[in-house]
Design an enzyme around this catalytic site. Structure first.
Site, short mmCIF file in Angstrom:
data_model
loop_
_atom_site.label_atom_id
_atom_site.label_comp_id
_atom_site.label_asym_id
_atom_site.label_seq_id
_atom_site.Cartn_x
_atom_site.Cartn_y
_atom_site.Cartn_z
N TYR A 236 0.82 -1.21 0.00
CA TYR A 236 0.00 0.00 0.00
C TYR A 236 0.86 1.27 0.00
O TYR A 236 0.46 2.30 0.52
CB TYR A 236 -0.91 0.03 1.23
CG TYR A 236 -1.94 -1.08 1.30
CD1 TYR A 236 -2.17 -1.94 0.24
CD2 TYR A 236 -2.69 -1.27 2.45
CE1 TYR A 236 -3.10 -2.95 0.32
CE2 TYR A 236 -3.64 -2.29 2.54
CZ TYR A 236 -3.84 -3.13 1.46
OH TYR A 236 -4.76 -4.13 1.54
N LYS B 192 5.39 -14.59 1.98
CA LYS B 192 5.05 -15.24 0.72
C LYS B 192 6.30 -15.28 -0.15
O LYS B 192 6.28 -15.01 -1.35
CB LYS B 192 3.92 -14.49 0.00
CG LYS B 192 3.29 -15.27 -1.16
CD LYS B 192 2.75 -16.63 -0.77
CE LYS B 192 2.19 -17.34 -2.01
NZ LYS B 192 1.87 -18.76 -1.73
N ASP C 288 -0.95 -18.08 2.60
CA ASP C 288 -2.07 -18.96 2.27
C ASP C 288 -2.21 -20.06 3.30
O ASP C 288 -3.33 -20.39 3.73
CB ASP C 288 -1.92 -19.52 0.85
CG ASP C 288 -0.52 -19.99 0.53
OD1 ASP C 288 0.43 -19.63 1.25
OD2 ASP C 288 -0.35 -20.72 -0.47
N ASP D 190 -3.82 -6.97 6.51
CA ASP D 190 -5.14 -6.40 6.28
C ASP D 190 -6.16 -7.51 6.05
O ASP D 190 -7.25 -7.53 6.64
CB ASP D 190 -5.07 -5.47 5.06
CG ASP D 190 -6.32 -4.64 4.88
OD1 ASP D 190 -7.18 -4.63 5.77
OD2 ASP D 190 -6.44 -3.98 3.83
N ASP E 237 -9.09 -9.28 9.00
CA ASP E 237 -10.52 -9.42 8.75
C ASP E 237 -10.97 -10.85 9.00
O ASP E 237 -12.04 -11.09 9.59
CB ASP E 237 -10.85 -9.01 7.31
CG ASP E 237 -11.07 -7.51 7.16
OD1 ASP E 237 -10.64 -6.76 8.07
OD2 ASP E 237 -11.65 -7.09 6.16
#
Length: 357
Positions: free
Chosen positions: A138, A189, A222, A246, A250
Site C-alpha cells: 500500500y 510469501k 495462504d 489487512d 478481517d
C-alpha cells in the site's frame, strides 16, 4: 488531573454513530476514574466534506491534528465516492503523514459471542496481529499508461525497505516478548515473491537474534489462513505485511464472531505524532442510521487508545465492562442479539459506573 486532547473524526457511514457511543463511554470512564479528563474536538472530514469541497480533508489537515494526543477515527467510504478517493484522501494520509507504522489488531472471542469455529470459545483464540502500516503493497507507487487503449497497463509496486521491515519486526518481537506465551509467527510469501519478501524473511531472522526468549516461526500467507481456522490455539502474536495483515485481520475478526468487535490502533511507537484508533468494520452503509451498529469494536479501540495514553487501569475497566455486557447477552444483531447501539452503550456505561475501584 491529567488532561488529554482527542481529535474525533467520525467520517462516513456508521462512523458517527459508533464514535458518538465511544466518546460517551470514554467520558463515563474519565468521570469514574476521577484522575484524568478528555477534551474531544470533532472534525467533519469525510465523504460529505468531499462532496462540498472536492477533498476529504483540508490541505492543512495534518497540521490541525498534530497538537492532539490521539485521534479517534470512525470509518471511511461512501457508495457514491470511489474507494480510492476516500481512503487515499483521509485515512492513509494520516497514517503515512504521522508515520503510524505499527497497525495493531488484537482479536479474541469475547464472552457471550459465538465463534463460527467449532468448539472454540473464550481463551481458545487470543491473538494480536501486527501489520506493517507505512509501505509494502500500500505504498502508493505505480501508475497507469495508455489509458483506454488495448495495451493499457496498470502497475502497483510493493515497496519494502530495510528500515521499514526492521522496525516493524522489532515492534512485533517486543510485543510478543511482553505477552505470556512469548510466541511470534512471521507471515510471508517468499516462495513466490522472491525479492521484497525474501528480504522480509532475512530481516525477521536477524531481529530474532535480539530476542532469544521469544519463540518464532514462519508461515506462508495462504497456509496461515488454514492454521488460523483449524489450529487457533497455536497462534499468539502475528506480524505480516500491509496487505497480508489487512486480509488476515478481517479473517481473525470473523473467526472471533464479527468484524463489529474488531479494533485497530495505528501507532507511531516513537510518539512523535498522535496515533490513531479506529474500529475495523468500515462504514457499513447498509445499516447506517438504523441504530444497530455494533459499538464494541469502537469501545475496544478506545481501550487501546487509553493504554497508549498511559491510562491502563481505565482501559482494563472498559474491557471488563464490555465483557460483562456481552456475557449478559446485550448484543447487536451482527452477533446474534437484538440490542441497539444505544442499549449496548448504556449497558457498558452502567457497568463502568457500577464497577469497583
Amino acid at each position: 488531573m491529567r488532561q488529554y486532547k482527542i481529535a474525533a473524526i467520525p467520517a462516513d457511514g456508521i462512523g458517527p454513530e459508533v464514535i458518538e457511543a465511544g466518546v460517551a463511554v470514554l467520558q463515563a470512564l474519565a468521570q469514574r476514574a476521577g484522575n484524568f479528563s478528555l477534551v474531544v474536538e470533532n472534525f467533519d472530514w469525510g465523504s460529505d466534506y468531499y462532496k462540498k469541497h472536492g477533498v476529504m480533508m483540508p490541505a492543512d489537515g495534518l497540521a490541525q491534528l498534530k497538537p492532539f494526543d490521539a485521534i479517534y477515527f470512525g470509518a471511511v467510504g461512501a457508495p457514491d465516492v470511489p474507494d480510492h478517493i476516500t481512503l487515499w484522501g483521509l485515512r492513509l494520509p494520516i497514517c503515512q503523514g504521522f508515520d503510524q507504522y505499527a497497525n495493531v489488531r488484537p482479536t479474541r472471542i469475547l464472552p457471550g459471542i459465538a465463534s463460527p469455529l467449532r468448539n472454540a470459545g473464550p481463551g481458545d483464540l487470543d491473538w494480536v496481529i501486527v501489520r506493517e502500516n507505512s509501505e509494502g503493497e500500500y505504498s502508493g507507487h505505480g501508475g497507469r499508461a495508455h489509458k483506454g487503449l488495448p495495451e493499457e497497463v496498470g502497475t502497483e509496486v510493493a515497496i519494502f525497505t530495510r528500515v521499514g521491515v526492521t522496525r516493524i519486526m522489532r515492534y512485533a518481537f517486543r510485543l510478543a516478548q511482553a505477552r505470556p506465551r512469548k510466541l511470534l509467527t512471521v507471515v510471508t510469501k517468499s516462495n513466490a515473491q522472491r525479492h521484497g519478501m525474501v528480504m522480509w524473511d532475512e530481516i525477521a531472522a536477524e531481529v530474532a537474534k535480539e530476542f532469544p526468549d521469544v519463540t518464532w516461526d514462519k508461515m506462508l500467507v495462504d497456509a496461515m489462513t488454514v492454521r488460523m481456522t483449524l489450529k487457533p490455539q497455536s497462534l499468539d502474536t502475528i506480524v505480516a505485511t500491509n496487505l497480508h495483515a489487512d486480509i488476515l485481520s478481517d479473517l481473525a475478526g470473523a473467526l472471533a464472531g464479527s468484524l463489529g468487535v474488531a479494533p485497530t490502533a495505528n501507532i507511531d511507537p516513537e510518539r512523535r505524532f498522535p496515533s490513531m484508533f479506529e474500529p475495523i468494520h468500515g462504514s457499513a452503509f447498509d445499516i447506517t442510521g438504523k441504530g444497530i451498529a455494533n459499538p464494541v469494536a469502537t469501545f475496544w479501540t478506545a481501550a487501546q487508545m487509553l493504554e497508549h495514553l498511559g491510562e491502563g487501569a481505565a482501559a482494563a475497566r472498559l474491557m471488563t465492562a464490555v465483557e460483562q455486557v456481552c456475557a449478559a447477552g446485550i448484543l447487536t444483531p451482527d452477533v446474534g442479539g437484538k440490542a441497539t447501539t444505544r442499549e449496548v452503550t448504556d449497558a457498558v456505561i452502567g457497568a463502568i459506573r457500577g464497577a469497583n475501584a
